[in-house]
Motif scaffolding. Structure first.
Motif, PDB file in Angstrom:
ATOM      1  N   VAL A  16      38.706 100.327  14.661  1.00  0.00           N
ATOM      2  CA  VAL A  16      38.758  99.261  13.659  1.00  0.00           C
ATOM      3  C   VAL A  16      40.003  98.403  13.857  1.00  0.00           C
ATOM      4  CG1 VAL A  16      39.028  98.774  11.192  1.00  0.00           C
ATOM      5  CG2 VAL A  16      37.412 100.539  11.966  1.00  0.00           C
ATOM      6  N   LYS A  17      41.131  99.072  14.032  1.00  0.00           N
ATOM      7  CA  LYS A  17      42.396  98.344  14.227  1.00  0.00           C
ATOM      8  C   LYS A  17      42.326  97.443  15.466  1.00  0.00           C
ATOM      9  CE  LYS A  17      45.665 100.664  16.299  1.00  0.00           C
ATOM     10  NZ  LYS A  17      45.978 100.082  17.609  1.00  0.00           N
ATOM     11  N   ASP A  18      41.894  98.013  16.603  1.00  0.00           N
ATOM     12  CA  ASP A  18      41.930  97.233  17.849  1.00  0.00           C
ATOM     13  C   ASP A  18      40.932  96.071  17.817  1.00  0.00           C
ATOM     14  OD1 ASP A  18      43.920  98.856  18.710  1.00  0.00           O
ATOM     15  OD2 ASP A  18      42.859  99.703  20.427  1.00  0.00           O
ATOM     16  N   ARG A  19      39.749  96.311  17.270  1.00  0.00           N
ATOM     17  CA  ARG A  19      38.758  95.224  17.243  1.00  0.00           C
ATOM     18  C   ARG A  19      39.203  94.109  16.292  1.00  0.00           C
ATOM     19  NH1 ARG A  19      34.072  97.813  19.352  1.00  0.00           N
ATOM     20  NH2 ARG A  19      34.779  98.333  21.444  1.00  0.00           N
ATOM     21  N   ARG A  20      39.836  94.485  15.203  1.00  0.00           N
ATOM     22  CA  ARG A  20      40.358  93.433  14.300  1.00  0.00           C
ATOM     23  C   ARG A  20      41.509  92.694  14.964  1.00  0.00           C
ATOM     24  NH1 ARG A  20      40.189  96.112   8.214  1.00  0.00           N
ATOM     25  NH2 ARG A  20      37.906  96.126   8.046  1.00  0.00           N
ATOM     26  N   ASN A  21      42.349  93.445  15.684  1.00  0.00           N
ATOM     27  CA  ASN A  21      43.412  92.780  16.441  1.00  0.00           C
ATOM     28  C   ASN A  21      42.822  91.806  17.457  1.00  0.00           C
ATOM     29  OD1 ASN A  21      45.359  94.210  15.077  1.00  0.00           O
ATOM     30  ND2 ASN A  21      45.837  95.608  16.769  1.00  0.00           N
ATOM     31  N   GLY A  22      41.782  92.249  18.139  1.00  0.00           N
ATOM     32  CA  GLY A  22      41.148  91.408  19.166  1.00  0.00           C
ATOM     33  C   GLY A  22      40.652  90.093  18.595  1.00  0.00           C
ATOM     34  N   GLN A  49      35.938  91.163  16.586  1.00  0.00           N
ATOM     35  CA  GLN A  49      35.133  91.649  15.463  1.00  0.00           C
ATOM     36  C   GLN A  49      35.991  91.772  14.200  1.00  0.00           C
ATOM     37  OE1 GLN A  49      33.646  95.313  17.187  1.00  0.00           O
ATOM     38  NE2 GLN A  49      32.074  94.244  18.369  1.00  0.00           N
ATOM     39  N   PRO A  50      36.246  90.637  13.542  1.00  0.00           N
ATOM     40  CA  PRO A  50      37.126  90.675  12.367  1.00  0.00           C
ATOM     41  C   PRO A  50      36.537  91.469  11.208  1.00  0.00           C
ATOM     42  CG  PRO A  50      36.094  88.519  12.599  1.00  0.00           C
ATOM     43  CD  PRO A  50      35.756  89.282  13.827  1.00  0.00           C
ATOM     44  N   VAL A  74      31.895 101.595  12.274  1.00  0.00           N
ATOM     45  CA  VAL A  74      32.200 102.343  13.502  1.00  0.00           C
ATOM     46  C   VAL A  74      31.558 103.720  13.427  1.00  0.00           C
ATOM     47  CG1 VAL A  74      34.020 103.401  14.893  1.00  0.00           C
ATOM     48  CG2 VAL A  74      34.359 101.122  13.925  1.00  0.00           C
ATOM     49  N   GLN A  75      31.698 104.356  12.279  1.00  0.00           N
ATOM     50  CA  GLN A  75      31.161 105.716  12.154  1.00  0.00           C
ATOM     51  C   GLN A  75      29.633 105.729  12.144  1.00  0.00           C
ATOM     52  OE1 GLN A  75      33.535 106.907   8.679  1.00  0.00           O
ATOM     53  NE2 GLN A  75      34.583 108.380   9.997  1.00  0.00           N
ATOM     54  N   ALA A  76      29.045 104.566  11.857  1.00  0.00           N
ATOM     55  CA  ALA A  76      27.587 104.486  11.882  1.00  0.00           C
ATOM     56  C   ALA A  76      27.060 104.119  13.271  1.00  0.00           C
ATOM     57  CB  ALA A  76      27.113 103.460  10.859  1.00  0.00           C
ATOM     58  N   SER A  77      27.969 103.761  14.177  1.00  0.00           N
ATOM     59  CA  SER A  77      27.503 103.368  15.520  1.00  0.00           C
ATOM     60  C   SER A  77      27.057 104.600  16.290  1.00  0.00           C
ATOM     61  CB  SER A  77      28.600 102.605  16.269  1.00  0.00           C
ATOM     62  OG  SER A  77      29.675 103.454  16.613  1.00  0.00           O
ATOM     63  N   LYS A  78      26.244 104.358  17.321  1.00  0.00           N
ATOM     64  CA  LYS A  78      25.583 105.453  18.045  1.00  0.00           C
ATOM     65  C   LYS A  78      26.595 106.384  18.713  1.00  0.00           C
ATOM     66  CE  LYS A  78      22.180 105.978  21.814  1.00  0.00           C
ATOM     67  NZ  LYS A  78      21.574 107.231  21.383  1.00  0.00           N
ATOM     68  N   MET A  79      26.331 107.661  18.630  1.00  0.00           N
ATOM     69  CA  MET A  79      27.146 108.644  19.336  1.00  0.00           C
ATOM     70  C   MET A  79      26.701 108.634  20.796  1.00  0.00           C
ATOM     71  SD  MET A  79      29.611 110.764  18.801  1.00  0.00           S
ATOM     72  CE  MET A  79      29.755 111.620  17.224  1.00  0.00           C
ATOM     73  N   LEU A  80      27.602 108.195  21.709  1.00  0.00           N
ATOM     74  CA  LEU A  80      27.220 108.081  23.124  1.00  0.00           C
ATOM     75  C   LEU A  80      27.516 109.365  23.884  1.00  0.00           C
ATOM     76  CD1 LEU A  80      28.438 104.501  24.128  1.00  0.00           C
ATOM     77  CD2 LEU A  80      26.225 105.200  23.208  1.00  0.00           C
ATOM     78  N   VAL A 120      42.350  97.462  25.624  1.00  0.00           N
ATOM     79  CA  VAL A 120      41.214  97.706  26.505  1.00  0.00           C
ATOM     80  C   VAL A 120      39.923  97.832  25.697  1.00  0.00           C
ATOM     81  CG1 VAL A 120      40.297  99.208  28.329  1.00  0.00           C
ATOM     82  CG2 VAL A 120      42.762  98.850  28.155  1.00  0.00           C
ATOM     83  N   LEU A 121      40.036  98.268  24.454  1.00  0.00           N
ATOM     84  CA  LEU A 121      38.842  98.400  23.610  1.00  0.00           C
ATOM     85  C   LEU A 121      38.171  97.055  23.358  1.00  0.00           C
ATOM     86  CD1 LEU A 121      39.590 101.014  20.799  1.00  0.00           C
ATOM     87  CD2 LEU A 121      38.004 101.225  22.724  1.00  0.00           C
ATOM     88  N   CYS A 122      38.938  95.957  23.543  1.00  0.00           N
ATOM     89  CA  CYS A 122      38.347  94.627  23.324  1.00  0.00           C
ATOM     90  C   CYS A 122      38.053  93.891  24.624  1.00  0.00           C
ATOM     91  CB  CYS A 122      39.264  93.782  22.450  1.00  0.00           C
ATOM     92  SG  CYS A 122      39.341  94.388  20.765  1.00  0.00           S
TER      93      CYS A 122
END
Ligand SMILES: [Zn+2]
Lengths: 311, 357, 386
Positions: free
Chosen positions: C164-170, C180-181, C188-194, C325-327
């Protein structure tokens, strides 16, 4: 030592950018474009940036489909992927109107028809997609030029380039010994003479840089140190997700190996005891695939402390 | 800060063979490291910096250099780096690291199993991926285009090319690591007109390691060849863009490295006979300079270590006292595109403001 | 000899930059770096290019064909490849060239054009005689994350907090691939477990992109009319991929690189003395792991800095204000982006994601099986001694 083929292949998708995109679109329409640099020279194939000023080159001009051979050589046995499958000449060809030369094949039939200074012209491929291979090859002589087809105006942004390579992969002596033992249904470890750790498969000890020597039999039972559940499909995958890939510390070894754990998958946990499931002995060969996967044994879990230092 | 004096203090190589070892290089490198360090009088723990050169496309898979680290015994961790180039450029990186005061000793290595794939076809992938590589021009044909340009221009002759081959193969008779020795058949068929078999380096598997040291470490070593200048340059690749009969990057590197007039020996990395002739002209080497006493790359060309091996062979000439001043040269890319010059001397002397000196 | 970053540049990172060739991608970053440094081509003495595996683009040593377009023709050109750490290693090699007194100004550039092929394909080529245990990119690291969670007793939502932090930073970074503001812990917790325990939103994207930095010596830095980032220290360490007793969670090579780095930079308390860190975090859980490995937290306590918000913008140690790197993940360039973003922070040129008052910053990269580490510390003032 054992060896086997390793073949790799992929159809690369090359995005072209403004200069190469226009050049390839030109080829599709049977036109050859060069880029003009600040000193007035016309570069074919086009340069994207000026060699002297480093500025992007944007001025593309058409040159002829006839030209002169500046240098050549002859290929008796064409290799996979080359423009012609019969003997041909490679040549550096300066197209009329250009200041630089391009490399391409000349379908001259025999070596003695090739010479420096000879005149050649483009033989266009009947199927053109906006690719350097829209030029099928060059032919000797200055034939009447084929008029360009109507400019379709369609830009070319991507060209697809297949790359297929064949290698022979060879194993080391230690690896070969390990694989031959596997063909007999045995797991072979080797102990490092310096740190005394047992490596499966045997290898040069990565910590000490010396070959492992003393052979140590390793059991096909072990402990799951850690694992992940793979839920994602990707190219080259062997199993359908979801499945468990675990790090398994075999009894008697000092380094875990990765493998599948199947059966009771939802219950896989750190410390779980597992055993190898082998192919039928009549199918054993010199391959790690003799072990299909691991299965839970139902023994009590190994305590965390027993594998903690292998994480 | 005074610039440290740096010397080559050890060198070792694996025999150049038509087929040997694995693509990972690990088993081949272990004894080579041991020998190079023994020559330098060092333990592997004395090495401050390790640097290697290799290529994924030689092995046919990504990250092929990663495995080779196992041969070092890199635990506890080491200071290390890698170039996707001939190890001669790893040598340059290590040399600079020492100049910068970030290390006093370094071990440089290169390895490659050229025979794993069809080398001359694999090397087509070094060419422009949009307008050249999709035609798969092989590396021998590309070299042949260069040779003919030089022949047509009257810069070289087929006779001079054959003499280079004959001299190289005769010299290789005394080199236990060489792959090719013996007489030249001047009527051998063309591999790629005008190049005959003896005009082309063999396909070789191999590895090499070279040890560098500065200051007191260098003086403490059993033998040393002082590095008095190193420089490298690259030319544009376009085969029809530049005059392939000249080697401006070699000339510029020699100028920057301060190549002296009184060289005794030059080890030139010339995988084709005509390239030796072009290099001799580009570097202005006089007739008295002994060229490639090892037999050179024409008698063994393990990709990604052959350039480093030229520096090693030149250093051995100095360390053994056979030469006072020697040149080690490495090349990379098609048609001598990239070139590195290393000047070695039995004596250290004052810097003259040379680049990378 | 002192060295400083004179300027940085990067591309807009995207899944597919089909509008540019490889040369065009590199030049987009290079031209921005030269402009940012206020330097013209005649002032560049050498070029160092970094990139991850050649199989990604299907070109053997692409720097050879790129030499002219990236301004290296007639100059020295080096090609570095140290796996995922390569972007950082490339900047460090360029720094050594300047520190050694060999060159006055060096251009370092790193790129990856992942859309030319498929990295998962290139990385999953299975040599004969090896077990075909395919797990994919995340499958290599997921077991080690599980081991970290077991060892540190970190709560399960830490990875999601980092994402959440990194995507908001991005979203504050105009060059970022993913912006992804509106992302939330719940989404995030609802996204698919890969790769259990790694969820989709906790993984890096696959990007085309490039980064460039111009590094200069003291004279070049002093001649600059703009603020520079002084390179206080660099460090690199390597250990083998696998060996008996390897600590995959807290690798010794990373810890020793960090120790050497802090010592060379004269930093005794990193958490106190470093204002902002750009750390190579391809999977969100690596933020707490690397915080420990780098010495910002005791082993087993890194997740507490995350949980308490100390690594967010405004926290005690903002980590990856660029989105990291997450973004954006143009693999070969990802490490150099960390190094460049660290420099941008101390030069005060990080725009919307600027950490107020940042004077000392860390750039960090790692690669291979958590085995290759490269780092630097930059600051707004010249180091006292050399
Ligand atoms: Zn050991």
């Amino acid at each position: 030592m054992l060896s086997a083929p390793l073949n790799i292949g992929f159809d690369y998708t090359r995005s072209l950018g403004p200069v190469l995109g226009r050049f390839m679109a030109g080829l599709r329409d049977r036109r050859v474009l060069g880029s003009r640099s600040a000193d007035g020279r016309i570069h074919v194939p086009p340069l994207e940036y000026d060699p002297a000023t480093h500025a992007p080159l944007t001025d593309l001009v058409e040159v002829a489909s006839t030209g002169t051979v500046l240098s050549w050589t002859w290929t008796d046995h064409p290799l996979e992927g080359q423009p012609l499958d019969r003997p041909f000449g490679w040549a550096l060809i300066r197209l009329d109107g250009a200041d630089t030369a391009m490399l391409h094949a000349v379908d001259a039939g025999t070596r003695d028809r090739m010479q420096t200074g000879m005149r050649v012209h483009i033989r266009w491929s009947p199927e053109r997609t906006g690719h350097i291979r829209d030029i099928e090859c060059f032919e000797p002589g200055s034939a009447a030029p084929v008029p360009p087809s109507a400019d379709t105006g369609e830009p070319v942004t991507i060209m697809t380039t297949p790359i297929r390579l064949s290698y022979t992969h060879t194993t080391s002596t230690d690896e070969s010994r390990y694989l031959r033992a596997l063909a007999e249904g045995r797991l072979l470890g080797q102990r490092c003479p310096v740190c005394h750790k047992v490596y499966v498969p045997p290898r040069v000890c990565p910590a000490d840089g010396v070959p492992t020597e003393e052979e140590v039999p390793v059991r096909d039972h072990g402990t799951v140190t850690t694992f992940c559940v793979v839920n994602v499909p990707f190219p080259g995958q062997r199993l359908d997700p979801p499945y468990v890939v675990a790090q398994i510390l075999l009894d008697g070894a000092d380094i875990p190996i990765p493998h599948f754990v199947i059966g009771d998958a939802g219950q896989v946990r750190m410390g779980m005891r597992v055993a190898a499931v082998w192919r039928p002995p009549e199918d054993w060969t010199t391959t790690p695939e003799n072990i299909v996967h691991f299965r839970p044994t139902g023994e009590p879990d190994a305590p965390y402390e027993s594998f903690e230092e292998h994480l | 800060m005074s610039t440290p004096r740096v010397a080559v203090v050890g060198f070792a190589q694996a025999p150049n063979l038509a087929s040997a070892g694995t693509t990972s290089g690990v088993e081949t490198l272990v004894p080579v490291f041991r020998q190079a360090l023994a020559n330098a009088g060092l333990d592997r723990r004395d090495v401050d910096f390790w640097c290697s050169g290799s290529s994924d496309y030689l092995a046919g898979r990504a990250f092929s250099f990663v495995n080779a680290v196992d041969a070092i015994g890199a635990y506890p961790p080491i200071c290390e780096s890698h170039v996707e180039m001939d190890a001669a450029w790893a040598f340059y990186e290590a040399y600079v690291k020492i100049l910068a005061g970030e290390a006093e000793t370094a071990l440089v290595y290169g390895f490659g199993k050229s025979s794993a794939g069809l080398l001359r076809r694999v090397l087509a992938l070094q060419l422009d991926p949009y307008v050249v590589a999709p035609l798969w021009p092989d590396s021998v044909s590309v070299a042949a285009l260069q040779a003919r340009l030089a022949l047509d221009a009257g810069i070289i002759t087929e006779k001079a090319m054959a003499e280079v081959a004959a001299r190289s193969r005769a010299d290789a008779a005394d080199n236990p690591y060489a792959q090719v020795r013996g007489p030249v058949d001047t009527d051998a068929p063309y591999l790629a007109d005008p190049l005959r078999v003896h005009d082309c380096a063999p396909v070789s598997d191999g590895a090499a390691a070279l040890v560098l040291a500065s200051g007191d470490c260098a003086l403490a070593a059993p033998q040393r060849a002082w590095i008095t200048g190193v420089a490298h340059r690259i030319d544009p690749q376009g085969l029809g863009e530049r005059d392939l009969t000249t080697v401006p990057s070699a000339t510029a590197a020699a100028e920057a490295a301060g190549l002296p007039d009184d060289l005794d020996v030059a080890e030139l990395h010339a995988p084709f006979t005509h390239q030796e002739l072009l290099l001799r002209a580009a570097l202005g080497l006089r007739d008295r300079v002994r060229i490639n006493p090892s037999g050179g790359a024409l008698c063994g060309n393990p990709m990604f270590s052959a350039g480093l091996a030229r520096i090693g062979a030149a250093a051995e000439q100095v360390m053994s006292g056979r030469a006072r001043r020697a040149l080690g040269h490495a090349t990379s890319g098609p048609a001598l595109q990239q070139n590195l010059i290393c000047v070695l001397d039995a004596e250290t002397h004052e810097a003259e403001g040379r680049e990378a000196e | 000899m002192r060295a400083a970053v004179l300027g940085t540049g990067q591309t807009h990172h995207r899944t597919r930059r089909t509008d540019v060739s490889m040369a065009g991608l590199c030049r987009e970053a290079i031209d921005r770096a030269l402009a940012d440094a206020g330097v013209d081509w005649s002032q560049i003495d050498a070029v160092v290019l970094g990139k991850a595996p050649d199989l990604f683009e299907g070109v053997m040593m692409p720097e050879l064909f790129l030499a002219d377009a990236i301004g290296a023709a007639g100059r020295p050109l080096l090609r570095v490849h140290t796996a995922g750490s390569v972007g950082g290693a490339t900047a460090n090699v360029a720094t050594s060239l300047v520190r050694a007194g060999v060159h006055r100004r060096v251009l370092a550039v790193a790129f990856e054009k992942q859309s030319e092929s498929n990295a998962m394909w290139a990385l999953s080529i299975q040599p004969p005689f090896t077990a075909p245990i395919g797990a994919g990119a995340g499958g290599y690291f997921a077991p080690h994350i599980r081991a970290y969670i077991r060892r540190s007793h970190a709560p399960g939502h830490i990875g999601a907090l980092v994402a959440v932090k990194d995507r908001r930073n991005g979203a504050r970074n105009p060059y970022a691939h993913l912006r992804q503001p509106d992302i939330t812990l719940e989404s995030v917790q609802a996204s698919k477990m890969l790769w259990d325990p790694i969820r989709y939103d906790e993984t890096c994207p696959s990007s085309d992109g490039a980064c460039a930095v111009v590094i200069g010596d003291q004279a070049a830095a002093e001649a600059s009319t703009r603020k520079v980032a002084w390179i206080r220290a660099t460090a690199m360490r390597t250990e083998p991929t696998f060996f008996a007793g390897k600590d995959h969670v807290n690798p010794r090579a990373g810890a020793e690189a960090a120790r050497a780095l802090w010592q060379a930079a004269g930093i005794t308390d990193p958490l106190d003395q470093v204002d902002v860190a750009e750390i190579y975090v391809p999977f969100s859980w690596f933020e707490p792991m690397w915080l420990e490995n780098l010495g910002f937290a005791e082993a087993g306590h890194g997740w507490k800095l995350v949980e308490s918000g100390e690594t967010a913008l405004g926290g005690r140690l903002p980590v990856n204000p660029s989105g990291g790197v997450l973004c954006s993940n143009p693999i070969g360039a990802s490490g150099m982006l960390r190094f460049a973003e660290a420099a941008m922070q101390v030069m005060g040129r990080a725009g919307e994601h600027q950490v107020a008052g940042a004077r000392t910053a860390l750039g960090h990269a790692y690669g291979g099986g958590s085995q290759f580490f490269s780092m630097w510390v930059v600051s707004d003032t010249a180091p006292a001694s050399v």
